[in-house]
Design a protein around this motif. Structure first.
Motif, PDB file in Angstrom:
ATOM      1  N   ASP A   1     -55.680 -37.621  21.451  1.00 39.26           N
ATOM      2  CA  ASP A   1     -54.727 -36.517  21.384  1.00 39.26           C
ATOM      3  C   ASP A   1     -54.996 -36.170  23.077  1.00 39.26           C
ATOM      4  O   ASP A   1     -53.833 -35.501  23.394  1.00 39.26           O
ATOM      5  CB  ASP A   1     -55.409 -35.500  20.416  1.00 39.26           C
ATOM      6  N   GLU A   2     -56.301 -36.104  23.495  1.00 42.08           N
ATOM      7  CA  GLU A   2     -56.122 -35.390  24.723  1.00 42.08           C
ATOM      8  C   GLU A   2     -55.510 -36.396  25.995  1.00 42.08           C
ATOM      9  O   GLU A   2     -55.039 -35.840  26.809  1.00 42.08           O
ATOM     10  CB  GLU A   2     -57.886 -35.443  25.143  1.00 42.08           C
TER      11      GLU A   2
ATOM     12  N   GLU B   1     -55.093 -27.959  19.775  1.00 38.50           N
ATOM     13  CA  GLU B   1     -55.292 -27.354  18.436  1.00 38.50           C
ATOM     14  C   GLU B   1     -54.059 -27.816  17.593  1.00 38.50           C
ATOM     15  O   GLU B   1     -54.192 -28.195  16.558  1.00 38.50           O
ATOM     16  CB  GLU B   1     -55.959 -26.049  18.232  1.00 38.50           C
ATOM     17  N   ARG B   2     -53.055 -27.266  18.094  1.00 36.25           N
ATOM     18  CA  ARG B   2     -51.783 -27.379  17.629  1.00 36.25           C
ATOM     19  C   ARG B   2     -51.353 -29.034  17.081  1.00 36.25           C
ATOM     20  O   ARG B   2     -50.991 -29.361  16.121  1.00 36.25           O
ATOM     21  CB  ARG B   2     -50.559 -26.983  18.409  1.00 36.25           C
ATOM     22  N   MET B   3     -51.746 -29.795  18.145  1.00 33.63           N
ATOM     23  CA  MET B   3     -51.706 -31.196  17.859  1.00 33.63           C
ATOM     24  C   MET B   3     -52.310 -31.783  16.583  1.00 33.63           C
ATOM     25  O   MET B   3     -51.746 -32.804  15.805  1.00 33.63           O
ATOM     26  CB  MET B   3     -51.995 -32.160  19.152  1.00 33.63           C
TER      27      MET B   3
ATOM     28  N   LYS C   1     -47.422 -32.780  17.065  1.00 28.97           N
ATOM     29  CA  LYS C   1     -47.998 -34.185  17.534  1.00 28.97           C
ATOM     30  C   LYS C   1     -47.161 -35.069  18.002  1.00 28.97           C
ATOM     31  O   LYS C   1     -47.118 -35.828  18.787  1.00 28.97           O
ATOM     32  CB  LYS C   1     -49.124 -34.566  16.663  1.00 28.97           C
ATOM     33  N   GLU C   2     -46.190 -35.342  17.000  1.00 30.93           N
ATOM     34  CA  GLU C   2     -45.056 -36.520  17.246  1.00 30.93           C
ATOM     35  C   GLU C   2     -44.280 -36.179  18.575  1.00 30.93           C
ATOM     36  O   GLU C   2     -43.813 -37.052  19.216  1.00 30.93           O
ATOM     37  CB  GLU C   2     -44.272 -36.618  16.059  1.00 30.93           C
ATOM     38  N   ARG C   3     -43.920 -34.963  18.701  1.00 30.22           N
ATOM     39  CA  ARG C   3     -43.177 -34.373  19.886  1.00 30.22           C
ATOM     40  C   ARG C   3     -43.976 -34.689  21.198  1.00 30.22           C
ATOM     41  O   ARG C   3     -43.265 -35.279  22.360  1.00 30.22           O
ATOM     42  CB  ARG C   3     -42.818 -33.034  19.664  1.00 30.22           C
ATOM     43  N   VAL C   4     -45.214 -34.463  21.184  1.00 32.07           N
ATOM     44  CA  VAL C   4     -46.053 -34.653  22.318  1.00 32.07           C
ATOM     45  C   VAL C   4     -46.025 -36.399  22.519  1.00 32.07           C
ATOM     46  O   VAL C   4     -45.938 -36.734  23.544  1.00 32.07           O
ATOM     47  CB  VAL C   4     -47.555 -34.291  22.059  1.00 32.07           C
TER      48      VAL C   4
END
Length: 561
Positions: A46-47, A349-351, A358-361
């Motif tokens: 994630d990071e 945190e939102r991811m 998360k899919e958008r990121v």
């Protein structure tokens, strides 16, 4: 039983090989861009994903320890070179080299996008020895797509030598609001088709020079007098006007496969009824830009530290979140955030708690990496590790210097022609040149060796009428001893000073630079008005060349008024 053992053995081997291949994969793996970008994203935590879609700038001559930490520890995806740290271009090149080496030291070896704003003319963030060019409005005045192409080519060939691989240009905002204080001569003009053609040519020159162009500011910043750095501009146009005017230049660039488009902090209440800025609006970026206009390249925010975005969202971290959800792929901050800033922790945190976010990121990170793979694995890209000791072989660009002078000459426009055009002073005629630029005086003396000069300050105080009056009174006093006065006008203050000459029995020549809007009205009393569109030395040379009769100007003021 033996068959089960053999089967287990082969499955273990296949798994081990697959795992080993996955572990070895990095940016430079010999895999086509599309599958490799997906594999890289799937291997990232994630990071790493969130860091890949961030772009930070730095203050000072060299990157801070904090920015270096973002690159080394977090895998920051992009950095931006701003105008406050670019006087020493050798340090710029050295900084880029070190940052890219740090990025290469990480396991996935993903290079950085290194961006700047090198539009030409007024906006030139990388300074030092780089070319100070005539700019977009001068290109619009000449009207030649080749002028746009070679401007893009030579401007970007210079910054490429510094390792800068992305340029936030061309600006294709239309100069429809003549009171614009932020776009002005950055625009090609007020005609949407002309701007689209010239913007497309500029972008082609940039790509041929090996730098990724970025069209801005979607969906159009031209029809407002406000600057989104300070507050959120509201542009009161309907959907039909947007499609038939503002979006036309972007249509040209999308058809030409522009790799990147910058979203603007601009509100269009008649289209997005709650006033959400386009940069934070899913309707503008996903529905209009992606789906209706079929754009598949990168969408990059304007600086998120600008009040136009943060004031609407309520906080910086909320603005970043909205920008990601709206469809932006790279989020820009002019300053480097703290490693544990709310922008980072809240979005991370939102991811972890919202799978859609998360899919958008992940989609944004995949698009960034896919673009990087296509760019850095091409045969024409900026050096990853620029040599700061050899950059003066490329900057200023020798071919570019010759071109920019020629381009400036093609742009000069005769707005009003009188007895002083061309200016051939009679014997004993006294000529005064008034203005704030050394290049104005030096170019004037080349043609008129016996002229005198009157200097007034370049940094006139905003809305300070007393300052204007003091300069105007001093000029009138000096001008009384001269027959012909050549005065430079570039803003409302210098226009106010010049207007004090109307009541004198003198022949007055106006040399308009930057935006010509200040001389389009209420200057009918002047003998001659020439427009040159920038304070570049090339523009002053062209203006005095035209005034002295060295060539016949062919430029046309590219504004409807």
């Amino acid at each position: 039983m033996k068959l089960k053992v053999v089967a287990f053995f082969f499955c273990s081997v296949i798994f081990t090989v697959a795992f080993a291949d996955s572990a070895k994969i990095d940016f430079w793996s010999d895999i086509p861009p599309e599958p490799l970008s997906k594999k890289l994203v799937e291997s990232m935590g994630d990071e790493e994903l969130l860091a890949q879609i961030l772009m930070f700038g730095w203050a000072g001559a060299e990157p801070s320890d904090l920015l270096n930490s973002w690159v080394i520890q977090r895998g920051l995806g992009s950095v931006k070179v701003f105008g406050w740290n670019t006087d020493n271009i050798q340090k710029v090149a050295k900084s880029v080299r070190i940052l890219q080496q740090e990025a290469a030291s990480r396991s996935l070896k993903i290079p950085l996008f290194v961006a700047t704003d090198q539009e030409g003319g007024w906006i030139r963030h990388v300074k030092g020895e780089t070319s100070d060019t005539p700019g977009n409005l001068a290109i619009g005045a000449s009207g030649y797509p080749l002028d746009a192409y070679y401007s893009g080519f030579y401007i970007n060939r210079e910054i490429r030598a510094l390792g800068i691989n992305m340029n936030f240009a061309p600006t294709v905002d239309l100069y429809t609001n003549l009171n614009s204080s932020v776009i002005g001569p950055r625009s090609f003009g007020s005609d949407p088709v002309d701007s689209g053609i010239l913007g497309e040519a500029f972008a082609a020159g940039s790509m041929d020079a090996g730098v990724i162009p970025t069209a801005k500011h979607f969906p159009g910043h031209g029809d407002t007098s406000l600057d989104s750095h300070g507050r959120l501009p509201q542009i009161e146009i309907d959907a039909r006007t947007l499609v038939n005017r503002e979006l036309v230049p972007f249509e040209y660039l999308i058809k030409a496969k522009i790799p990147a488009i910058m979203s603007g902090h601009l509100s269009f209440p008649q289209i997005e009824s709650d006033g959400t800025p386009a940069s934070l609006s899913k309707k503008f970026l996903t529905d209009i830009l992606r789906r209706q206009m079929n754009y598949d390249g990168l969408i990059i925010t304007d600086d998120m530290m600008m009040n136009g975005a943060t004031l609407f969202a309520g906080s910086f971290h909320r603005a970043v979140m909205m920008a990601i959800e709206a469809g932006n792929d790279i989020i820009i901050s002019s300053t480097t955030a703290g490693l544990y800033d709310n922008m980072w922790t809240r979005n991370l945190e939102r991811m972890r708690t919202n799978s859609e976010f998360k899919e958008r990121v992940k989609d944004a990170a995949r698009r960034v990496i896919f673009t990087k793979l296509n760019y850095f694995k091409s045969e024409n890209h900026a050096p990853l590790y620029p040599d700061e000791n050899s950059i003066f072989e490329h900057i200023p660009d020798k071919d570019g210097q010759k071109f920019f002078l020629e381009q400036a000459c093609r742009s000069v426009s005769v707005y009003k022609q009188g007895t002083a055009f061309p200016l051939k002073p009679a014997e004993g005629e006294r000529v005064l040149i008034a203005g704030p630029f050394l290049a104005l005086y030096s170019e004037g003396r080349k043609r008129y060796p016996n002229v005198s000069t009157f200097h007034f300050s370049y940094e006139l105080k905003n809305d300070n009428s007393n300052f204007d009056n003091w300069n105007a009174a001093s000029l009138v006093s000096v001008a009384d001893s001269y027959d012909t006065i050549i005065i430079c006008v570039y803003d409302k203050h210098t226009a106010n000073i010049a207007k004090r000459l109307r009541y004198m029995d003198k022949r007055v020549v106006i040399l308009s630079i930057m935006s010509p809007v200040f001389v389009l009205d209420d200057f009918d009393w002047a003998d001659t008005i020439l427009c040159g569109y920038s304070y570049s030395g090339y523009s002053f040379a062209a203006l005095f060349g035209a005034l002295s009769g060295e060539f016949i100007p062919q430029g046309i003021v590219p504004l409807k008024h």
